[in-house]
Design a protein around this motif. Sequence first.
Motif, PDB file in Angstrom:
ATOM      1  N   LEU A 562     -23.777 -15.085  68.993  1.00  0.00           N
ATOM      2  CA  LEU A 562     -22.602 -14.535  68.304  1.00  0.00           C
ATOM      3  C   LEU A 562     -22.355 -13.079  68.668  1.00  0.00           C
ATOM      4  N   THR A 563     -23.422 -12.339  69.014  1.00  0.00           N
ATOM      5  CA  THR A 563     -23.213 -10.947  69.422  1.00  0.00           C
ATOM      6  C   THR A 563     -22.430 -10.848  70.725  1.00  0.00           C
ATOM      7  N   SER A 564     -22.405 -11.923  71.507  1.00  0.00           N
ATOM      8  CA  SER A 564     -21.614 -11.939  72.738  1.00  0.00           C
ATOM      9  C   SER A 564     -20.237 -12.548  72.537  1.00  0.00           C
ATOM     10  N   GLN A 565     -19.912 -12.904  71.308  1.00  0.00           N
ATOM     11  CA  GLN A 565     -18.604 -13.499  71.007  1.00  0.00           C
ATOM     12  C   GLN A 565     -17.816 -12.606  70.052  1.00  0.00           C
ATOM     13  N   VAL A 566     -17.908 -11.299  70.271  1.00  0.00           N
ATOM     14  CA  VAL A 566     -17.191 -10.365  69.402  1.00  0.00           C
ATOM     15  C   VAL A 566     -15.685 -10.587  69.496  1.00  0.00           C
ATOM     16  N   GLN A 567     -15.180 -10.769  70.705  1.00  0.00           N
ATOM     17  CA  GLN A 567     -13.733 -10.986  70.863  1.00  0.00           C
ATOM     18  C   GLN A 567     -13.287 -12.292  70.227  1.00  0.00           C
ATOM     19  N   ALA A 568     -14.120 -13.320  70.275  1.00  0.00           N
ATOM     20  CA  ALA A 568     -13.771 -14.585  69.628  1.00  0.00           C
ATOM     21  C   ALA A 568     -13.715 -14.420  68.116  1.00  0.00           C
ATOM     22  N   ILE A 569     -14.643 -13.673  67.553  1.00  0.00           N
ATOM     23  CA  ILE A 569     -14.626 -13.440  66.108  1.00  0.00           C
ATOM     24  C   ILE A 569     -13.398 -12.623  65.711  1.00  0.00           C
ATOM     25  N   ARG A 570     -13.029 -11.666  66.526  1.00  0.00           N
ATOM     26  CA  ARG A 570     -11.811 -10.907  66.251  1.00  0.00           C
ATOM     27  C   ARG A 570     -10.567 -11.773  66.389  1.00  0.00           C
ATOM     28  N   SER A 571     -10.635 -12.777  67.246  1.00  0.00           N
ATOM     29  CA  SER A 571      -9.494 -13.697  67.367  1.00  0.00           C
ATOM     30  C   SER A 571      -9.296 -14.484  66.081  1.00  0.00           C
ATOM     31  N   PHE A 572     -10.396 -14.844  65.396  1.00  0.00           N
ATOM     32  CA  PHE A 572     -10.272 -15.504  64.099  1.00  0.00           C
ATOM     33  C   PHE A 572      -9.547 -14.605  63.105  1.00  0.00           C
ATOM     34  N   GLU A 573      -9.913 -13.336  63.114  1.00  0.00           N
ATOM     35  CA  GLU A 573      -9.223 -12.396  62.239  1.00  0.00           C
ATOM     36  C   GLU A 573      -7.735 -12.327  62.576  1.00  0.00           C
ATOM     37  N   PHE A 574      -7.418 -12.372  63.885  1.00  0.00           N
ATOM     38  CA  PHE A 574      -6.006 -12.304  64.279  1.00  0.00           C
ATOM     39  C   PHE A 574      -5.263 -13.564  63.835  1.00  0.00           C
ATOM     40  N   TYR A 575      -5.932 -14.723  63.828  1.00  0.00           N
ATOM     41  CA  TYR A 575      -5.299 -15.946  63.316  1.00  0.00           C
ATOM     42  C   TYR A 575      -4.850 -15.748  61.874  1.00  0.00           C
ATOM     43  N   ILE A 576      -5.737 -15.217  61.051  1.00  0.00           N
ATOM     44  CA  ILE A 576      -5.395 -15.011  59.643  1.00  0.00           C
ATOM     45  C   ILE A 576      -4.257 -13.989  59.503  1.00  0.00           C
ATOM     46  N   CYS A 577      -4.328 -12.938  60.312  1.00  0.00           N
ATOM     47  CA  CYS A 577      -3.286 -11.909  60.264  1.00  0.00           C
ATOM     48  C   CYS A 577      -1.942 -12.475  60.718  1.00  0.00           C
ATOM     49  N   ASP A 595      -4.194  -0.281  57.790  1.00  0.00           N
ATOM     50  CA  ASP A 595      -5.563   0.236  57.740  1.00  0.00           C
ATOM     51  C   ASP A 595      -6.560  -0.856  57.356  1.00  0.00           C
ATOM     52  N   VAL A 596      -6.139  -1.809  56.530  1.00  0.00           N
ATOM     53  CA  VAL A 596      -7.048  -2.897  56.134  1.00  0.00           C
ATOM     54  C   VAL A 596      -7.452  -3.719  57.341  1.00  0.00           C
ATOM     55  N   TYR A 597      -6.462  -4.038  58.187  1.00  0.00           N
ATOM     56  CA  TYR A 597      -6.754  -4.817  59.395  1.00  0.00           C
ATOM     57  C   TYR A 597      -7.699  -4.042  60.312  1.00  0.00           C
ATOM     58  N   LYS A 598      -7.477  -2.756  60.462  1.00  0.00           N
ATOM     59  CA  LYS A 598      -8.328  -1.957  61.349  1.00  0.00           C
ATOM     60  C   LYS A 598      -9.756  -1.864  60.822  1.00  0.00           C
ATOM     61  N   ILE A 599      -9.895  -1.790  59.496  1.00  0.00           N
ATOM     62  CA  ILE A 599     -11.246  -1.750  58.925  1.00  0.00           C
ATOM     63  C   ILE A 599     -11.975  -3.071  59.171  1.00  0.00           C
ATOM     64  N   PHE A 600     -11.278  -4.166  58.896  1.00  0.00           N
ATOM     65  CA  PHE A 600     -11.902  -5.472  59.127  1.00  0.00           C
ATOM     66  C   PHE A 600     -12.085  -5.752  60.615  1.00  0.00           C
ATOM     67  N   TYR A 601     -11.285  -5.126  61.448  1.00  0.00           N
ATOM     68  CA  TYR A 601     -11.440  -5.252  62.897  1.00  0.00           C
ATOM     69  C   TYR A 601     -12.814  -4.718  63.328  1.00  0.00           C
ATOM     70  N   ILE A 602     -13.295  -3.708  62.628  1.00  0.00           N
ATOM     71  CA  ILE A 602     -14.633  -3.161  62.896  1.00  0.00           C
ATOM     72  C   ILE A 602     -15.701  -4.003  62.213  1.00  0.00           C
ATOM     73  N   ILE A 603     -15.437  -4.421  60.977  1.00  0.00           N
ATOM     74  CA  ILE A 603     -16.455  -5.126  60.194  1.00  0.00           C
ATOM     75  C   ILE A 603     -16.814  -6.465  60.838  1.00  0.00           C
ATOM     76  N   VAL A 604     -15.790  -7.261  61.196  1.00  0.00           N
ATOM     77  CA  VAL A 604     -16.072  -8.598  61.726  1.00  0.00           C
ATOM     78  C   VAL A 604     -16.805  -8.523  63.059  1.00  0.00           C
TER      79      VAL A 604
END
Length: 784
Positions: A562-577, A595-604
């Motif tokens: 999962l540490t090598s799938q950071v972009q895939a995890i961010r894609s999930f966040e983009f689906y919700i957005c 700002d909420v999206y940017k914060i979660f962009y770092i967290i996920v």
Amino acid sequence: MKFGKELASQMVQEWGEAYMDYNFLKGVLKDISRFRRRNAAAQSSVPAAAATRKNSLKRRLSMYRAFSGLTNRLSSPRGTPRSNHEDEEVILVNAVEQEGIGAPQYQTMFLMSSEAGGEYELVFFRRLDDEFNKVVRFYREKVEEVRKEADELSKQMDALIALRIVVEKPPVDINGAQSQRRTDSAVIEAKSHMDAIQEIEMSGEEVAEDGETSAGTATMADQNTKIEEEKTNNFTDFRPAPLHVLYDVRVNIQPETPISTLKNILMASNSELKYNRAELRKAEERLRKAFMEFYRKLRLLKSYCFLNTLAFSKIMKKYDKITSRKASRSYLEMVDKSYLGSSDEVSRLMERTEATFIKHFANGNRRKGMSVLRPHVKREKHRITFFHGLFSGCSIALVVAIIVSIRARHLLQHEGSDQFMENIFPLYSLFGFIVLHMLMYAGNVYFWRRYRINYPFIFGFKQGTELGYREVLLLASGISVLALAAVLWHLDMEMDPVTRSYKVLTESVPWILISVLLTITFCPLNIVYRSSRFFLIRCAWHCICAPLFKVTLPDFFLADQLTSQVQAIRSFEFYICYYGWGNFRQRSNTCQDSDVYKIFYIIVAAIPFVVRLLQCLRRLFEEKDNSQGLNGIKYFTTVAALVLRTLYEQKKGTALRVLAAAFSGITTIANTYWDIVRDWGLLERNSKNPWLRDKLLVPNKAVYFAAIVVNIILRLLWMQLILGFNLPFLHRKATAAIVACLEIIRRGIWNFFRLENEHLNNVGKYRAFKSVPLPFNHEVDKSL
């Protein structure tokens, strides 16, 4: 197939060093054969005169040899074997007792060492003795281990049977007592029932003792009358299990869950044995698995004995053939008389294990019980290969169709292309990351099997359920067909001029596709490799709940993926957005600027690294391994570097750029060192293979050096963000996707060497079996 290859294919890989080194002994025999050929060639070149003088000398000496008679030579017909006394003695094998070693050591005395080439044969027998003593010592140790484990399983079975009697209350006639009805009772009633049966047992034992004392004075008629009465009471063939064993055991069947872990931390754990059907069912299931694993040990140990015995037979027959001697009979007689050839402990344990398992876990059905105990050979299905080829061909055709459609319609120059890349491309890049990771895993499985890395045992897959590379390729090609077909359908740049929006169905295709994949993944029906899907879900749940679960290799291995799938995890966040707060009908969204999206962009993006950090802390406190603390610090610096790089990407600034570069440099050095030295076990200065390690499974050493170089280069991809490097003919989203794909490729390379190192560690410690926890713990201190 030659025996050397057959031995290598059938041996237990984790016990490889404990097997007879057949190839080395075969090499020694080749040296003997070469010497004999050279010696024969040298003798054939002796001058004829010298040969004549030599032969004449032999003839003259033969005139003084004792006369054997005329009738003795003809008394036995041709082909009758000579006696042992007439055979030429080549070797003498002795069992020597040595101080400090309980088992005898076998030594072979070679009687022909004075002959030409005798030193080669002497080396052969010395090494043969070393190999035989090694095999016998290892076999004796393993038999002793399974004997101790059999004693422990016997105690566990006593406790299980006693628990069955207390919980189920079977209707049994004991000393003519009336049958008890099966009723559900509370714990107090179960204890009283147990005490009552114990009193009956004790009274039965007293009656038996009285019968034994009076047996000497009783007549034969009285004994027959007594036997008839016992048969009438149906007590001859039944002996109740001793229920007092339940007082000395504690339950060990509480599954580890986040709630149980928190209870153990906050309060003392309660391990009192509860007399209910739920506890009984859990205990039966755990003990059933223990018997299955124990039977597997016995099968492999029996195979070890057979293969080594056959190897010694083969090598001695080869020796007789090369040297034209008759030494195999004496040596193989010693092998048959040794502990390796004469001990039947494993066979008897197998018979008892089969009988116990069939009786107590298969309800007496032998066919059912043996079908569970015996391993099932996984058959290759032709339809898997067919559909894999079909889907792969369709994927290639769809890629060509997409390229042709883009070029023919000039979509890259269209005014809506930038909008497509910003909003639609991230939706489909998720499937690309998943398919690429599955392709790398399929390649890993292929090479793991090729180099005989026991990945099912290392990962703990259920026997026969692990996926081969063909199955993984089938899943990857199926997903790629769906994703590429959706992309081809979604290449629509024309919006409705009236509503200024695109078609709802077309814009909903990515969401429908991801919903279908998630539905199949969590589907409880026995379709699409349910066992592997549930194994993945369970490991993912352990990662999410870290550190509340005990950390096993599959858990931290998945977290590393999962540490090598950071972009895939961010894609999930983009689906919700995109589908939750964006206007997907017009391919636009404003949530990325919040700002909420940017914060979660770092967290996920930091979640996988935080999971690994928590797993390292759990292992640090449990295993007391300081290296896990260093590994946790490494992941902490990785999280800091990731946060700083993301902040620099969002806000820019010289200070953020310097901090991001500094932390990224530190974490790159730490991660590269950990990958190569700790995870791969390479760069050992004093190893047999310079700067690698002593044991290598890949014959070509250049592969390891190439992997080291590639790992270092791909670890430096973060510099693309800091330096702001982008290809002019690619969109920045496409550049980020390419960088993410390279990281997935790096992880795929890491996977092979990481598991190779783990496999070699298991081989070094002879760990070839899973440790199944037993349901009951025996109390040592009875006063507690």
